[in-house]
Design a protein around this motif. Structure first.
Motif, short mmCIF file in Angstrom:
data_model
loop_
_atom_site.label_atom_id
_atom_site.label_comp_id
_atom_site.label_asym_id
_atom_site.label_seq_id
_atom_site.Cartn_x
_atom_site.Cartn_y
_atom_site.Cartn_z
N HIS A 73 -12.80 -2.82 -4.54
CA HIS A 73 -11.83 -3.86 -4.85
C HIS A 73 -10.67 -3.77 -3.89
O HIS A 73 -10.01 -2.74 -3.77
CB HIS A 73 -11.32 -3.75 -6.30
CG HIS A 73 -10.31 -4.84 -6.60
ND1 HIS A 73 -9.00 -4.59 -6.88
CD2 HIS A 73 -10.46 -6.18 -6.60
CE1 HIS A 73 -8.37 -5.75 -7.05
NE2 HIS A 73 -9.24 -6.72 -6.89
N ASP A 74 -10.41 -4.89 -3.22
CA ASP A 74 -9.34 -4.97 -2.22
C ASP A 74 -8.11 -5.54 -2.93
O ASP A 74 -8.08 -6.71 -3.29
CB ASP A 74 -9.85 -5.88 -1.10
CG ASP A 74 -8.81 -6.12 -0.02
OD1 ASP A 74 -7.68 -5.62 -0.14
OD2 ASP A 74 -9.16 -6.84 0.95
N ASN A 75 -7.12 -4.67 -3.13
CA ASN A 75 -5.92 -5.11 -3.87
C ASN A 75 -4.73 -5.29 -2.93
O ASN A 75 -3.61 -4.89 -3.24
CB ASN A 75 -5.59 -4.09 -4.97
CG ASN A 75 -4.94 -4.75 -6.18
OD1 ASN A 75 -4.61 -5.95 -6.14
ND2 ASN A 75 -4.74 -4.01 -7.24
N ALA A 76 -4.99 -5.93 -1.78
CA ALA A 76 -3.95 -6.07 -0.75
C ALA A 76 -2.76 -6.90 -1.21
O ALA A 76 -1.67 -6.79 -0.65
CB ALA A 76 -4.57 -6.67 0.51
N TYR A 77 -2.97 -7.76 -2.23
CA TYR A 77 -1.88 -8.64 -2.68
C TYR A 77 -1.39 -8.28 -4.08
O TYR A 77 -0.81 -9.12 -4.77
CB TYR A 77 -2.33 -10.12 -2.63
CG TYR A 77 -2.65 -10.54 -1.21
CD1 TYR A 77 -1.65 -11.02 -0.38
CD2 TYR A 77 -3.93 -10.38 -0.68
CE1 TYR A 77 -1.92 -11.35 0.94
CE2 TYR A 77 -4.21 -10.71 0.64
CZ TYR A 77 -3.20 -11.19 1.44
OH TYR A 77 -3.47 -11.52 2.75
N ALA A 78 -1.59 -7.01 -4.46
CA ALA A 78 -1.30 -6.56 -5.83
C ALA A 78 0.06 -7.00 -6.35
O ALA A 78 0.19 -7.37 -7.52
CB ALA A 78 -1.37 -5.03 -5.87
N LEU B 223 0.29 -1.52 1.96
CA LEU B 223 1.75 -1.75 1.91
C LEU B 223 2.14 -2.96 2.74
O LEU B 223 3.30 -3.38 2.73
CB LEU B 223 2.51 -0.51 2.42
CG LEU B 223 2.58 0.63 1.40
CD1 LEU B 223 1.39 1.56 1.52
CD2 LEU B 223 3.87 1.44 1.55
N SER B 224 1.17 -3.54 3.44
CA SER B 224 1.47 -4.60 4.41
C SER B 224 2.24 -5.77 3.82
O SER B 224 3.27 -6.19 4.37
CB SER B 224 0.17 -5.15 5.00
OG SER B 224 -0.39 -4.23 5.89
N LYS B 225 1.73 -6.32 2.72
CA LYS B 225 2.29 -7.57 2.24
C LYS B 225 3.46 -7.34 1.28
O LYS B 225 4.44 -8.08 1.32
CB LYS B 225 1.20 -8.42 1.57
CG LYS B 225 0.00 -8.69 2.47
CD LYS B 225 0.33 -9.64 3.61
CE LYS B 225 -0.60 -9.61 4.81
NZ LYS B 225 -2.01 -9.71 4.65
N SER B 226 3.38 -6.31 0.44
CA SER B 226 4.45 -6.10 -0.54
C SER B 226 5.75 -5.67 0.12
O SER B 226 6.83 -5.94 -0.39
CB SER B 226 4.08 -5.01 -1.54
OG SER B 226 2.77 -5.19 -2.00
N TRP C 36 2.94 -1.83 10.56
CA TRP C 36 3.05 -0.37 10.46
C TRP C 36 1.70 0.29 10.23
O TRP C 36 1.52 1.45 10.55
CB TRP C 36 3.98 0.00 9.30
CG TRP C 36 5.37 -0.53 9.39
CD1 TRP C 36 5.76 -1.81 9.65
CD2 TRP C 36 6.57 0.22 9.20
NE1 TRP C 36 7.13 -1.91 9.62
CE2 TRP C 36 7.65 -0.67 9.35
CE3 TRP C 36 6.84 1.56 8.89
CZ2 TRP C 36 8.97 -0.27 9.21
CZ3 TRP C 36 8.16 1.95 8.75
CH2 TRP C 36 9.22 1.06 8.93
N ARG C 37 0.79 -0.40 9.62
CA ARG C 37 -0.58 0.05 9.32
C ARG C 37 -0.57 1.17 8.28
O ARG C 37 -0.76 2.36 8.60
CB ARG C 37 -1.34 0.49 10.59
CG ARG C 37 -1.22 -0.43 11.78
CD ARG C 37 -1.52 -1.89 11.45
NE ARG C 37 -2.82 -2.08 10.85
CZ ARG C 37 -3.00 -2.84 9.76
NH1 ARG C 37 -1.99 -3.46 9.16
NH2 ARG C 37 -4.19 -2.96 9.25
N ALA C 38 -0.32 0.78 7.06
CA ALA C 38 -0.27 1.78 5.99
C ALA C 38 -0.93 1.25 4.71
O ALA C 38 -0.64 0.15 4.26
CB ALA C 38 1.18 2.15 5.70
#
Ligand SMILES: Cc1ncc(COP(=O)(O)O)c(C=O)c1O
Length: 393
Positions: free
Chosen positions: A209-214, A242-245, A251-253
Motif C-alpha cells: 500500500h502506497d500511502n504517499a498522500y496520507a 515525506l514528499s507531499k506532507s 529531499w528524497r525521504a
C-alpha cells in the motif's frame, strides 16, 4: 572506417515506455525556449517551500561531522523511532523499530525495488489502473509482469477483487494499491482494506500500500494507514513518504514499514543497491515527523482552496468534476468526442496549459485528464481563464 560504438542495451530498458513526465518536460522546455508562457498543471510537485524548522534541522545535521560517513540501510535510531512514533500517534499502529521499518529514498524507490524483492521472472503483479506509472514499470524491470487492475469509477475508484481471473490469481505475488489515490483523488471506501487483507491471505499475495498522500486530505477527512486493518501486517507493507506532507519532494525521504519478513528481504536487497539515506536527512525527517504539524494543516487548507477554485472554474466550462477528499489532483472526464491525449494536446496547443492525459496512468485512465493543484492561485485562475477563452469544448 571506424564504426560508431552502440551499447547493447538490456531488453528490460528497451521495453520501458517513455517516462510520461519526461515527455511533458520536453514539451514545456521547447515552448518556453520559444518564449511561450506555459502554465504546468501536469506534474504534482509542491510549489511552496519546506517548513523552516525542517530546513534548520537539516542544516544542523549537515554541520555535525557524525553525519558525514556512510549511513546504514537499517536507518538511524532517531529516524526509526520518529517513524514508529508517527505511526503510533497518527494511526494507532505499533511498529517494531528493529525489524519493521527501513528508510527509503522516497516512496518511488520503494515501489521500484520491492518488485525485485518479491518477483521472479514471469510472476505477476496486480497494479492499480490508473496508477502511479512505476506500479507497472517496476515489475517490468524486475522481469515480472504487471497486470492492470482497473479501478472502477462506479466503485469509488476501488478495484473489483472478485473479477480477477483465477489464472491471474494463481501467478500473482503482489498487489499495488494507493489511497488517497493518485491520479483519481479517491479515498478508500469503508471495508476495502479488510477485504484486501482477506484476499491477500486467500491467494498468498503481498499487499503493497502506497500511502504517499496520507496527510493531504480535506473537509475533515482523515486517511487511514493500511496497517490499521486487522491482519494487515501479516500480509503487507506500506510505503510512506515525506514528499507531499512536508514539501520535501527534492529531499528524497520515505520509509517502508510493516511485515517483518518483507522488510528484511527489502533490507537485504537494498544493502546491495545503495548505502542508505544521508544521516543529516534522517535527522531532518525525524524533525518533520516529531515537530509541529501546523504546516501540514496549512498545506491542506491551501490545496483545498485551490481545489475549490479549480472545480468551480472547470464546471463553468461545462466539465464534470467532483471535488476530491485528498491528494493534490483533480481527475476530470474529458469532454465528449475527445480522448485523454487529444484533450491534453488541445489544451496545451490552444491555452499553453499542461494537463496530464489520464491514459498515461494506465488504460483505465482513458477518458480523463489530471489537473495538479501545485501552482499559485493567480496562475490557476489564469490557466482556467485561458482554457475557458481559448479552448472550444
Ligand atoms: C502515488 C505516488 N506514490 C509515490 C510517489 C513518489 O513519492 P516520493 O517522492 O516519496 O518518491 C508519488 C509522487 O508523485 C505518487 O503520486
Amino acid at each position: 572506417m571506424t564504426r560508431t560504438f552502440e551499447p547493447r542495451l538490456s531488453t528490460r530498458v528497451q521495453s520501458l515506455p517513455p517516462y510520461l513526465f519526461a515527455e511533458i518536460e520536453r514539451k514545456v522546455a521547447a515552448k518556453r525556449a520559444a518564449g511561450v508562457d506555459i502554465i504546468s498543471l501536469g506534474i504534482g510537485d509542491p510549489d511552496t517551500p519546506t517548513p523552516a524548522h525542517i530546513v534548520s534541522a537539516m542544516i544542523e545535521g549537515v554541520r555535525d561531522p557524525h553525519t558525514h560517513q556512510y549511513p546504514t540501510n537499517r536507518g538511524s535510531a532517531e529516524f526509526r523511532s520518529a517513524v514508529a512514533s508517527y505511526y503510533e500517534r497518527r494511526f494507532g499502529v505499533t511498529l517494531d523499530t528493529d525489524g519493521e521499518i527501513v528508510p527509503l529514498l522516497g516512496a518511488k524507490e520503494g515501489i521500484a525495488h520491492i518488485c525485485f524483492a518479491l518477483l521472479n521472472e514471469g510472476d505477476l503483479c496486480l497494479s492499480a489502473d490508473p496508477g502511479y506509472p512505476v506500479y507497472t514499470t517496476g515489475p517490468l524491470i524486475a522481469d515480472g509482469t504487471a497486470v492492470h487492475l482497473p479501478l472502477r469509477s462506479e466503485l469509488g475508484f476501488q478495484p473489483d477483487l472478485d473479477e480477477i481471473e483465477p489464472a491471474v490469481l494463481a501467478r500473482a505475488k503482489m498487489i499495488f494499491v494507493s489511497y488517497p489515490n493518485n491520479p483519481t483523488g479517491a479515498v478508500v471506501e469503508d471495508d476495502f482494506f479488510a477485504r484486501l487483507v482477506a484476499f491477500a491471505r486467500a491467494h498468498d499475495i503481498v499487499v503493497v500500500h502506497d500511502n504517499a498522500y496520507a496527510d493531504i486530505t480535506f473537509d475533515g477527512y482523515v486517511a487511514p494507514s493500511f496497517l490499521e486493518t486487522p491482519g494487515a501486517k501479516e500480509v503487507g507493507v506500506e510505503l510512506f513518504s515525506l514528499s507531499k506532507s512536508y514539501n520535501m519532494t527534492g529531499w528524497r525521504a520515505g520509509a517502508i514499514v510493516g511485515n517483518p519478513a518483507v522488510i528484511d528481504a527489502y533490507w537485504r536487497l537494498k544493502t546491495n543497491m545503495d548505502s542508505g539515506m544521508f544521516v543529516a536527512l534522517q535527522h531532518a525527517a525525524a524533525a518533520a515527523l516529531n515537530g509541529p504539524q501546523e504546516s501540514v494543516a496549512e498545506l491542506c487548507r491551501l490545496y483545498a482552496h485551490r481545489r475549490d477554485l479549480l472545480v468551480a472554474a472547470l464546471r463553468r466550462t461545462g466539465m464534470q468534476v467532483a471535488p476530491p477528499k485528498g491528494t493534490i489532483y483533480l481527475w476530470a472526464p474529458v469532454p465528449a468526442g475527445h480522448t485523454s491525449g487529444s484533450f491534453a494536446e488541445l489544451v496545451l496547443n490552444e491555452a499553453d496549459v499542461i494537463v496530464s492525459p489520464g491514459a498515461a496512468y494506465g488504460p483505465s485512465g482513458e477518458g480523463y485528464v489530471r489537473f495538479s493543484l501545485t501552482v499559485p492561485d493567480d496562475r490557476l485562475h489564469e490557466a482556467v481563464e485561458r482554457i475557458e477563452q481559448r479552448v472550444r469544448l
